[in-house]
Each structure stands twice: as C-alpha cells, then as structure tokens.
Design a protein around this motif. Structure first.
Motif, short mmCIF file in Angstrom:
data_model
loop_
_atom_site.label_atom_id
_atom_site.label_comp_id
_atom_site.label_asym_id
_atom_site.label_seq_id
_atom_site.Cartn_x
_atom_site.Cartn_y
_atom_site.Cartn_z
N HIS A 164 -30.92 44.25 -11.27
CA HIS A 164 -31.05 43.79 -9.88
C HIS A 164 -29.70 43.43 -9.30
N ASP B 254 -27.11 41.31 -9.51
CA ASP B 254 -26.53 40.10 -10.08
C ASP B 254 -27.25 39.67 -11.35
N HIS B 255 -28.35 40.30 -11.67
CA HIS B 255 -29.09 39.97 -12.88
C HIS B 255 -30.01 41.15 -13.19
N ASP C 7 -34.02 42.03 -14.97
CA ASP C 7 -35.25 41.58 -15.64
C ASP C 7 -35.45 42.45 -16.87
#
Lengths: 405, 291
Positions: free
Chosen positions: A101, A103-104, A106
């Motif tokens: 995503h 910036d991160h 899942d």
C-alpha cells in the motif's frame, strides 16, 4: 479463513528495531502479530514438512520428487524446493502473502499449499531472487528459467528462458536492465570464465568480466558479489550498464583459499563469505580493507546472516558449536554447543545441520536427532526443540512481524 | 590541580546539509562524521559497515526524519548504538506528501492510512533555523558543560540565516509575477515554493527512489506548457536524461543545476547550506530573468 496483518514488509518489520516518528498512524485499533512458518526438507528425499513456529503442531506435509534445497522467494510468499539430483523444482505457497500500500503492506495468512506447476530440467541448482525475477539455473541444460516473482507470489508460474552458450554450474541474475550470467569455457574441464551482462534476448550487453571459477552470488545494497579465484567480483547497475570491480584477496589472508559462497546483508552493505574450510571473510564492497578474516576453531558446517540484527551472523562448526559473528568487528562474539559433532569428512551431501533465521531465533536442523533446535539470539540458549520425522535437513523460514488490523 | 581536555562530542550527521549545520553549531567541540557525502543521494543510500561503526561510537546521531533516510532504521539496528537519535524536523511545520493518505479495505471495513510527510523541510530557511535550534538542544543535552558555546554558535548562525532568508525573498520578489515557474528533476522544493513563491514542476515524486511513469511525464509536459514554465534544472543527485527529453518536448534547455538534497563538494558552488540556498536562488532568478 484469511487473517490479515499490516506491515511495512515482513522482512523490513522484522529487521526494524528502531521506528522513526512519523504520521502513518492508522485510525483503527492495531495489534502486533508475529508469525514465522518453517519449511524443512527430509534428507532421504521426497518430503517437505511445513509448520508454524509459534504452534509447531500446526503442520503440513508435502511430497516432492527427491531431496530438496529450500528457498523462500517472492517476498516469502513462495518456497521453491529445488531437487538437483532429481531434475525438478516444486513450489509451495507459503500461506503468507503481501499487498503493498505504498507506506505499508498488508499480509494475508492462510494454509500453505503446493503449486500445481512443477518445473523439470537437467540439474536445477542456483536460485537467484532479485529485481522481480526468480531465476533458476539448469547446470546441465545450458539455460536458466526466469519466473515473474509477482505472479509466483500468487501461485502462478510464468516462465521465460535465457539460453547460455555452455551448460555449466552457474547462475543468472537480474541487475538493472540486464541479465548477468556466469560464462563457462568451451574447453572441457576448464574453470568458468566470469560474468557477463546480456539483453533479455541473449545478445551480449557488455564485455566479459573475468572471475575465474566463479561461484556463489549474493546481493547487498547496490552490489552483487561473486567469489572467484582472484578475489570477489562486485557488479553494480548504472544508467550506462553494469560496472564491475574485482576486489583481489589481500596478502594478509591465508594463502590458497577462495570464496565460493556469499551471503548479503539486508541491513548494511556488506557480505559474509566462506574462505577455506576453517574461515569466514567479511567483504566490504566499498571501503578498504575490503576483506576481514575470521578464523574458526573447526571446519564450517553452515552459516547464516541475521536480518533482525544486521551486524550479526551465525556459523555452525563441525564440533556442534554455534558461533555468533559480528560483521562490524569481524570477530566471533559468542559460542554455544548446540548439537553433537557433525564431521565434514565424508560425502558433501551427508546429513548435516543447516541454519535459518526466524526473528530472534536461529533455527538449526539436527538430522541425526530428528529435531529442529531453537536458539535465542540474545542469550544463545536453546529455548526448545521441535521433533520432525525422518532426518530434517535443508530449511527455509518465511514470515515476520506485523500489525493485525 | 591540572585540567584535562574533555573528549569531543561524537556526532554523526546522516547527510551533508545536516552535517554542515552541525559543524556550524558544534565547531571544534564536536567530532563530526557525515554519512551521505556531498553530491550523493540519501534517498537511495546504502549504509556501509563503517557507517554502523561510526553510529555505534556516537553520542548524538542527527537525522532529518520523516523517512528521508530510508537506510536509517537498518543502520541503527546494525550498530546497536546507545546514542541519542535526534530527528531535526521534530516540532517543525511539515507538509504531507502530494496524494496524501489512502483507504484500503479489510473484511469490508474502510481503513484510512495517513500519508507520509515531505522530508525536504530544510528548503525553507525559516525551517533551517528550527534544525539549528534542535541541534543546539541535542548538543546541550549530551554535553551540558559546553552548552553556552553551542547556544552562542547557534545564535550567530541563525542571524546569518535570517540575512539569507531576507536575501532570497528580495531576489524572488524582484521577479515578474508571471515568471515564477521552473522544472526540476524530483519534487524536493515544495518548502521553498511555499516560503518564497516559486512554483516547481517535477517528473519524479518527493523521493528519487521510484521512476517517473510515462503517463506522469506526459501530464507534466502539458502542465509545463500551460504554466509557461521559464526554466528547467538538473539536480546534483539526479541523472539529467529524463529532463533533457522533457526539455526537447517543451522547448526548454537546461538552465543549470540545483542542489536539493545534498551539498556540492568543497570546490563546487554549494559547499555549505548558506551557499547552497544562495546558489539555487541565483540560478532560478537568473534563468527566469533571462529572455
């Protein structure tokens, strides 16, 4: 039922001991979750056991053609089971996959499963996972197969083939926009010549970089490194192609040895390589001295780098002692007896322990005892064992820490 | 009774701009090592063993923060350091990256993740004064005996930064209102834009890590034409080939080099933060003034 976790990436989160303050706050309740899944191949062949480290009774069994060497690839979403003596490569979905995503990411966790597609070819050996491709070299086929890592992470095996001029024990790696391939001599029994960049269609994209008897490859930072008789060859990508640099073995290293296996740190730009049977060498591709030698008390059985504490590595010697290696100090900083002795005399493929990292643990296969041994990296104490049927041999660990939404 | 010379404070700065500021505040009282050299790109820097060893020995590590130094967490983990890790953007006004946050869906639930912040905070001189105040505070916390000197150095440096700020404003204010748009390789000048009123268009985002997408470049070319951009600049940390292609499409030729995320070497036009800001301002105003 899928369980979703959020993480910057399993490896990155696992290696992050320091978190910068920033504004990526989630406007929902999160829970830290750690999950490592261990894949172990049996020495006798034909069987792979997968288990959850936190719940070792939660396990799965898979059949293969023969004895496997296991590689976590495609960000840990897939485990490749390379069966060199049986001309086959199986793949298993690890059950841990990532969705980026920005910036991160899942991760979705499910049961591991065998992927239907099985590759066959003459003596698959080195696997290189870099730059979005998982590349398997077929040592007796004279070619390598490139598998799109993203598709592989979804259980799809999309192949393209890269043809070499000679069949040989070598590797192919993606670097920048080029394929780097080891190059063999057309003279029978002559040592391999070196490394060369090619376009995807097989046409040369640069001159041969001499690296006599080239063996072993690893990536760290901007560099690919490979062992040679002359030294360690590094390669970096630039807008103008591939740049090579030979780091010659220095005079203060024990004479008559070479590096043939290299591991690349994911945390700092440095490599750990073998150097003779009784030694390791820390390779700094940028700053001199490029080589710092570490003498071992007994011959080396296996070694690994710690992605959580990037300054550390671990090496098991044939007296059954696990040593902690500090790459910054180029020194052994701790030792603990973990198995009965495993002599390096005998056949190279005799059942001997192998190491893998799982967060703050070193997982060691102990084939003669039928066990996995769990060693805490902080204390170097054994925190437990896991019984695995048969002779647990080659091992791969995938997973990491994340945030449960 | 004899006095002993105290050991200098061991300071690591992550990149050249912070290193220069740290040298101004610390002077001879600090032993300073800067990790990412002049003309090198901190966005994509790969740390070396020597860097980890320097951080392991450090008393204070000065960082920009806001994820500018993508290598930092790995390096700190590798070093095992006990040093104070200071993010110099702490407490300063920051801008969210263009595009902001995003939603994604878990089991049907919409979850919002806020966006990252643009890390190039030093591109406003007023913000740079905030960096200096944070450096002074960090040095005082680590070395109270020399705090007075750190504060005096910081005050002197801040006064020079005030002068610099006024000079930049005067230079930009002298430009015609319709000649204040330029193109640069990556989107590193949003704080300069907000502070001084020059608009920057960029094919690449706030990080140099990703490549510009073809569609984004096509959109940028339309934007350049619509805004009647007056100049196009390379950066000392970036390849200029994409900019040259954009220049060919838009009729602009490269007007020089801007120093965004790194100083120049000692022989270059931007060996210090103050020289860098003066050089950038001068290059921009000269290009926009030229017919």
């Amino acid at each position: 039922m899928f369980k979703y976790l959020a993480t910057a990436s399993a490896i990155a989160m696992a290696t992050t001991a320091f978190a910068q303050e920033h504004d990526h706050d989630h406007d929902h309740h999160d829970e830290d979750v750690t999950l490592y899944r261990v894949f172990v191949g049996d020495h006798a062949g034909g069987s792979v056991t997968a288990l959850d480290l936190a719940d070792p009774d939660h396990r799965w069994q898979f059949d293969t053609t023969g004895q496997v060497k296991l590689f976590g690839v495609a960000g840990g979403a897939t485990v490749a089971a390379v069966q060199s003596d049986d001309n086959a490569v199986h793949f298993f979905s690890s059950g841990i996959s990532f969705e980026d995503h920005g910036d991160h990411a899942d991760i979705a966790v499910s049961d591991p499963a065998a992927i239907d597609t099985v590759l066959t070819g003459p003596r698959p050996f080195h696997v290189v996972d870099h730059g979005g491709s998982v590349i398997i070299n077929y040592d007796q086929g004279g070619y390598a197969e490139l598998i799109d890592a993203h598709h592989l992470s979804h259980g799809e095996v999309e192949l393209t083939t890269f043809t070499q001029s000679q069949a040989h024990h070598g590797f192919v790696a993606l670097l920048g926009g080029n394929l780097l391939s080891t190059v063999a001599s057309d003279v029978v029994d002559a040592p391999r010549l070196g490394l060369q960049a090619f376009n995807a269609d097989g046409t040369p994209a640069g001159e041969l970089a001499t690296c006599t008897a080239i063996h072993g490859e690893a990536f760290s930072g901007a560099y690919l490194a490979a062992g040679c008789r002359e030294g360690v060859l590094t390669a970096t990508a630039s807008a103008d192609g591939v740049t090579y640099n030979m780091l010659p073995y220095e005079a203060d290293l024990p004479a008559g040895n070479t590096t043939g296996t290299l591991l690349g740190s994911t945390g700092i730009q440095v490599f750990l390589g073998n150097y003779g049977a009784n030694g390791l060498v820390v390779v700094d591709p940028v700053d001199a001295p490029h080589f710092r030698y570490i003498e071992l008390p007994f011959r080396r059985v296996d070694f690994a780098l710690d992605p959580v504490h990037p300054a550390n590595g671990y090496v098991l010697t044939e007296d059954g002692t696990l040593h902690q290696v500090n790459l910054l100090e180029a020194a052994l900083t701790g030792s603990v007896k973990v198995t009965e002795p495993y002599s390096m005399d005998g056949h190279w493929n005799d059942a001997r322990p192998r190491l893998a990292m799982a967060g703050d643990e070193v997982i060691i296969t102990d084939p003669n005892a039928g066990l996995l041994r769990r060693i805490d990296t902080d204390t170097l104490r054994e925190t437990g064992t896991i019984a695995v049927e048969g002779a647990p041999y080659n091992i791969a660990v995938v997973g990491g820490s994340g945030i449960d939404h | 009774m004899t006095s002993t010379q105290a050991a200098p404070l061991q300071v690591v700065a992550t990149f050249s701009i912070i290193g220069d500021m740290a040298g101004e505040v610390g002077g001879d009282l600090v032993d300073l090592k800067t990790l990412v050299a002049p003309d090198a790109d901190a966005h994509v820097y790969e740390p070396r063993p020597a860097d980890a060893m320097a951080i392991a020995r450090a008393d204070v590590v000065l960082t920009n923060g806001l994820e500018f130094e993508g290598f930092l967490s790995r390096l700190i983990a590798a070093s095992g350091t006990d040093a104070s890790i200071i993010a110099l953007t702490d407490g300063l006004p920051t801008m969210e990256e263009p595009g902001g946050g995003h939603y994604h869906y878990v089991n049907g639930e919409a979850i919002f993740h806020a966006g990252a912040h643009d890390p190039h905070v030093w591109q406003s001189v007023e913000n740079a004064k905030g960096y200096v105040a944070n450096i002074s505070a960090a040095f005082c916390a680590a070395d109270a005996d020399n705090c007075t000197q750190y504060q005096a150095n910081a005050a002197d440096y801040s006064a020079r930064l005030d002068t610099l700020d006024a000079q930049i404003r005067a230079s930009i204010d002298a430009l015609p209102a319709d000649r204040r748009t330029v193109v640069v390789a990556h989107n590193a000048f949003r704080y300069f834009e907000a502070a001084y009123g020059v608009t920057f268009l960029s094919p690449q985002g706030v990080s140099t890590e990703g490549e510009a997408a073809a569609a984004d470049v096509a959109g940028l070319i339309r934007e350049i034409r619509a805004a009647n951009a007056g100049a196009i600049f390379g950066e000392n940390i970036s390849d200029t080939r994409l900019l040259e292609r954009i220049g060919e499409e838009t009729g602009l030729t490269l007007s020089g080099t801007l120093y965004s995320d790194a100083l120049s070497g000692a022989d270059g036009p931007a060996p210090t933060y103050i020289a860098m800001m003066r050089h950038n301002t001068s290059a921009i105003t000269a290009a926009l003034t030229a017919e």
